[in-house]
Design a protein around this motif. Sequence first.
Motif, PDB file in Angstrom:
ATOM      1  N   ILE A 335       0.798  -1.125  -0.151  1.00  0.00           N
ATOM      2  CA  ILE A 335      -0.059  -0.078   0.031  1.00  0.00           C
ATOM      3  C   ILE A 335       0.907   1.091   0.119  1.00  0.00           C
ATOM      4  O   ILE A 335       1.902   1.413   0.954  1.00  0.00           O
ATOM      5  N   VAL A 336       0.615   1.965  -1.133  1.00  0.00           N
ATOM      6  CA  VAL A 336       1.546   3.206  -1.241  1.00  0.00           C
ATOM      7  C   VAL A 336       0.877   4.481  -1.268  1.00  0.00           C
ATOM      8  O   VAL A 336      -0.338   4.239  -1.901  1.00  0.00           O
ATOM      9  N   SER A 337       1.307   5.459  -0.884  1.00  0.00           N
ATOM     10  CA  SER A 337       0.534   6.985  -0.873  1.00  0.00           C
ATOM     11  C   SER A 337       0.125   7.486  -2.270  1.00  0.00           C
ATOM     12  O   SER A 337      -0.911   7.796  -2.651  1.00  0.00           O
ATOM     13  N   ASP A 338       0.983   7.460  -3.315  1.00  0.00           N
ATOM     14  CA  ASP A 338       0.906   7.912  -4.512  1.00  0.00           C
ATOM     15  C   ASP A 338       1.879   7.238  -5.498  1.00  0.00           C
ATOM     16  O   ASP A 338       2.674   6.388  -5.156  1.00  0.00           O
ATOM     17  N   GLN A 339       1.395   7.629  -6.739  1.00  0.00           N
ATOM     18  CA  GLN A 339       2.023   6.778  -7.977  1.00  0.00           C
ATOM     19  C   GLN A 339       3.420   7.059  -8.131  1.00  0.00           C
ATOM     20  O   GLN A 339       4.153   6.408  -8.814  1.00  0.00           O
ATOM     21  N   ASP A 340       4.092   8.181  -7.554  1.00  0.00           N
ATOM     22  CA  ASP A 340       5.445   8.412  -7.625  1.00  0.00           C
ATOM     23  C   ASP A 340       6.316   8.025  -6.352  1.00  0.00           C
ATOM     24  O   ASP A 340       7.514   8.242  -6.760  1.00  0.00           O
ATOM     25  N   TYR A 341       5.883   7.514  -5.325  1.00  0.00           N
ATOM     26  CA  TYR A 341       6.776   7.376  -4.294  1.00  0.00           C
ATOM     27  C   TYR A 341       7.908   6.522  -4.427  1.00  0.00           C
ATOM     28  O   TYR A 341       9.186   6.491  -4.210  1.00  0.00           O
ATOM     29  N   LEU A 342       7.507   5.303  -5.254  1.00  0.00           N
ATOM     30  CA  LEU A 342       8.637   4.143  -5.332  1.00  0.00           C
ATOM     31  C   LEU A 342       9.555   4.613  -6.430  1.00  0.00           C
ATOM     32  O   LEU A 342      10.638   4.204  -6.164  1.00  0.00           O
ATOM     33  N   LYS A 343       8.952   5.434  -7.300  1.00  0.00           N
ATOM     34  CA  LYS A 343      10.252   5.835  -8.304  1.00  0.00           C
ATOM     35  C   LYS A 343      11.084   6.983  -7.656  1.00  0.00           C
ATOM     36  O   LYS A 343      12.226   6.823  -7.944  1.00  0.00           O
ATOM     37  N   GLU A 344      10.571   7.673  -6.678  1.00  0.00           N
ATOM     38  CA  GLU A 344      11.184   8.808  -6.168  1.00  0.00           C
ATOM     39  C   GLU A 344      12.320   8.315  -4.884  1.00  0.00           C
ATOM     40  O   GLU A 344      13.454   8.711  -4.780  1.00  0.00           O
ATOM     41  N   PHE A 345      11.834   6.799  -4.263  1.00  0.00           N
ATOM     42  CA  PHE A 345      12.641   6.591  -3.375  1.00  0.00           C
ATOM     43  C   PHE A 345      12.994   5.054  -3.675  1.00  0.00           C
ATOM     44  O   PHE A 345      12.372   4.133  -2.962  1.00  0.00           O
ATOM     45  N   SER A 346      13.733   4.926  -4.429  1.00  0.00           N
ATOM     46  CA  SER A 346      14.166   3.533  -5.155  1.00  0.00           C
ATOM     47  C   SER A 346      15.228   2.975  -4.454  1.00  0.00           C
ATOM     48  O   SER A 346      15.514   1.904  -4.291  1.00  0.00           O
ATOM     49  N   SER A 347      16.423   3.690  -3.826  1.00  0.00           N
ATOM     50  CA  SER A 347      17.326   3.313  -3.309  1.00  0.00           C
ATOM     51  C   SER A 347      17.671   3.501  -1.699  1.00  0.00           C
ATOM     52  O   SER A 347      16.814   4.102  -1.118  1.00  0.00           O
ATOM     53  N   GLY A 348      18.603   2.951  -1.068  1.00  0.00           N
ATOM     54  CA  GLY A 348      18.893   2.982   0.226  1.00  0.00           C
ATOM     55  C   GLY A 348      18.152   1.901   0.986  1.00  0.00           C
ATOM     56  O   GLY A 348      17.415   0.975   0.462  1.00  0.00           O
ATOM     57  N   TYR A 349      18.421   1.846   2.431  1.00  0.00           N
ATOM     58  CA  TYR A 349      17.733   0.826   3.303  1.00  0.00           C
ATOM     59  C   TYR A 349      16.365   0.584   3.054  1.00  0.00           C
ATOM     60  O   TYR A 349      15.916  -0.724   2.989  1.00  0.00           O
ATOM     61  N   THR A 350      15.478   1.739   2.912  1.00  0.00           N
ATOM     62  CA  THR A 350      14.229   1.402   2.747  1.00  0.00           C
ATOM     63  C   THR A 350      13.375   1.666   1.454  1.00  0.00           C
ATOM     64  O   THR A 350      12.358   1.741   1.413  1.00  0.00           O
ATOM     65  N   GLY A 351      14.397   1.522   0.616  1.00  0.00           N
ATOM     66  CA  GLY A 351      14.125   1.862  -0.814  1.00  0.00           C
ATOM     67  C   GLY A 351      13.484   0.613  -1.500  1.00  0.00           C
ATOM     68  O   GLY A 351      13.455  -0.385  -1.004  1.00  0.00           O
ATOM     69  N   TYR A 352      12.796   0.899  -2.762  1.00  0.00           N
ATOM     70  CA  TYR A 352      12.223  -0.279  -3.569  1.00  0.00           C
ATOM     71  C   TYR A 352      12.997  -1.390  -3.940  1.00  0.00           C
ATOM     72  O   TYR A 352      12.786  -2.509  -3.516  1.00  0.00           O
ATOM     73  N   ASP A 353      14.291  -0.854  -4.431  1.00  0.00           N
ATOM     74  CA  ASP A 353      15.216  -1.863  -4.706  1.00  0.00           C
ATOM     75  C   ASP A 353      15.569  -2.880  -3.643  1.00  0.00           C
ATOM     76  O   ASP A 353      15.524  -4.260  -3.933  1.00  0.00           O
ATOM     77  N   ASP A 354      15.935  -2.286  -2.354  1.00  0.00           N
ATOM     78  CA  ASP A 354      16.419  -3.203  -1.450  1.00  0.00           C
ATOM     79  C   ASP A 354      15.160  -4.098  -0.933  1.00  0.00           C
ATOM     80  O   ASP A 354      15.244  -5.175  -0.615  1.00  0.00           O
ATOM     81  N   THR A 355      13.851  -3.550  -0.838  1.00  0.00           N
ATOM     82  CA  THR A 355      12.821  -4.144  -0.387  1.00  0.00           C
ATOM     83  C   THR A 355      12.496  -5.298  -1.491  1.00  0.00           C
ATOM     84  O   THR A 355      12.183  -6.413  -0.907  1.00  0.00           O
TER      85      THR A 355
END
Length: 776
Positions: A335-355
């Motif tokens: 469940i995500v707040s908006d359509q841009d969130y995962l593109k905007e925060f894709s890297s890092g500990y809590t980012g999309y890529d690591d998840t």
Amino acid sequence: MTDFKKKSRKIASNYCFFFICLLILILSHPSAAISADILSSENVAAPQTPWHINADKITYDQKTNTYTATGDVRIYNDDKTLNAEQIQYNLDSMEAESFGNVRLTVGKDTLRGDRIAINLETGVGTIFNGSIFIEKSHFYIRGDRILKTGENSYTIENGSVTTCDGDLPPWRITGQKVDITIEKYGTVKHAALWTKKWPVFYVPYLIFPVNINRQSGLLPPQMGYSSRNGIEYVQPFFWAINQMSDATFYYHHLQNRGEKLGAEYRYAVSDFSKGTLMADTLNDRQIDDGTEDASQDWGYTDDRFLRKNPDRYWFRMKLDQQLPKNFTAKLDLDIVSDQDYLKEFSSGYTGYDDTKKYFVSEFGRDIDDENDPIRENRFNVNRIWSQYSFNAEILWYDNVIKRRQGDADATLQQMPAVTFDALKQSVFDNRVFMDMNSGFSNFHRRDGRTGQRVDVHPRMYLPLHFKNYFTFEPSAGFRQTSWYTNRPADELSEKDEYDYQHRELYDLKAELSTDLFNVYRMRGESHDKTDQMDKIDKIKHTLTPRLEYSYIPDMDQRQYPDFDDTDRIAPENRMTFSLTNLLISKTRQSNDVNNPSGSMESRTPDSRKNDLSVLNAYNQFLWFKIEQSYDFIKENEPDEKPFTPLLAELNLTPVRLLSFHAETEWDHESGNFTTFNTYCRIRNSRSDHFMIDYRYIRDSRQTVNFDFQGAVTSTITILGNYERNIEDSEDIEKKIGARYSAQCWAFDVFYKDEEDDRQIGFMISLKGLAEFGSEL
């Protein structure tokens, strides 16, 4: 459970007196200096295994009640050895002291010191000018004095810790005084990080948790910079709740956006009962409201929707649970707040890529693409038998844009969807076979028609084998589908608002196939089999022609509900011919227990033949299939071509380090490719690689992606990625980086340029300790 727990272990403080405790056990019997057999301890070595002592001289002083062993003293058992020039042991005070080049070895781990003094009754003791080497983690621990001050308490004076070899290591951590209490906390006075002779970081006082397994505490931070977010700093805190669960909390500072907070909770009762919950939240200072430069600076151009919300979040979860009677349950939430969130925060500990990587690695299940605005949420209960399977699940598709914009939402949900399937199995004395697919779905949506559907589709097979020449298998299926629907208000008539409808449909199939093969010997026989090791011995070529026919009658289905593809079964009258080529090589490999490396250069011919057994290694190095269909329905239709595009697919792995894949469709009418995808990867045992990925869809998409990593020297590696949209003549992503790797540390630096963001980052890795920086 995760890499975070491994990173959080403070290993050095826990190992310091492992070897001293072992020494206590070795010398804990009053007659240790005289009797080798009495030295045995079931706490140290296996029962019935004696300790042995060698010394130039062993004496006993009756007045002081003291035993003394001098001259190249060696006490040993199995893989444990204590060496010293002199050992004294007082029976009255229970004090033992070792002098001169003291060395205690356990396996590959080593403790050294000028002198060791210890009270065998209290366990209190001191190592003077001591050092400890832990082979598994390659840790060196040194101190002027290493003291055991109590049952679980230790003190190191002028201590240092490193994983680097040499007297002047590239990095080390020092402390004037280190006090440690196992299972509680440790403190360091005047702690400093050194690079060779130069101090680079200092804190006057440091406190840290000490736990043999996992411990709560701060984890290594991440730092970086991007044009959208400015300077970034992420600080995680790990909480070891108990043996089966833990949590990590994240503070993420974004210079241009605000403070992003995150949390993870993980538990594992067993490999089949475990779960992970992750959540992030951000009160964003920047929004995309369509004014001035907001869309250009804070939005994305791949959709026409604005992102006006400052409240941003992402909640995701995966759970596996073993149930009674061999049932299992799985839960996936996204469940995500908006359509841009995962593109905007894709890297890092809590980012999309690591998840994504973590979920695939830990649960074997993926999450939706970061660009997909419809997120799948699923709860599944299933059981699998040898010939049957049962699945019951709730499927909820969260349309993020519709939810955020408040528009009418006709996204279809299945609450629940139940299937029961039977695998192909024999009936009537193995002459006839049967399988079945069946399912029930309850369709729900906020706006639009809802209802229930039952679909049952059994199939009967009659395989006919004509000796070893070919196989002919006709089959017939019968599908019955029933709907019970609730029409929306604007479709209501004078009749009942509920509709019951059903559909019966049959389908026919037939398949004719054979296997043609030949085995090619690549070399002649040799009397010395060792001459043929690690060479291709034979290649088997298999050719499988297959002719398939499928028929589904044409039925007008417009009166039935239209929830998904099952509700509209297209007519089919098609003949398909395919040809599959398969090449498999057999290589003779040595299995020499006396020479595990496989090298036989130094062996005599007789010893080679006596010690050598042969293993056959098989490699499917080529798989190639072409397929062509003819559609009889389109044969008599105007502006339609009965020949479908020619399909071809190739997998080629001639050697272990080279792989190639290609698939394409060729359109007969236009004489052009409609799709063409190819992938080639070359790598070596050092992990250097070069990859090219090309994707083409006519009149739609054409991209190329290059990825490489190569060692310039033994210590320097360069790596990068380049992806370009050839159709639009635009770069999608450019990334370049370099890594310097030493024996005990590494430094990474990179630059990444994407369509809407640019990032600069670095990573400093101290082997066995921590990583600082941002991920590449």
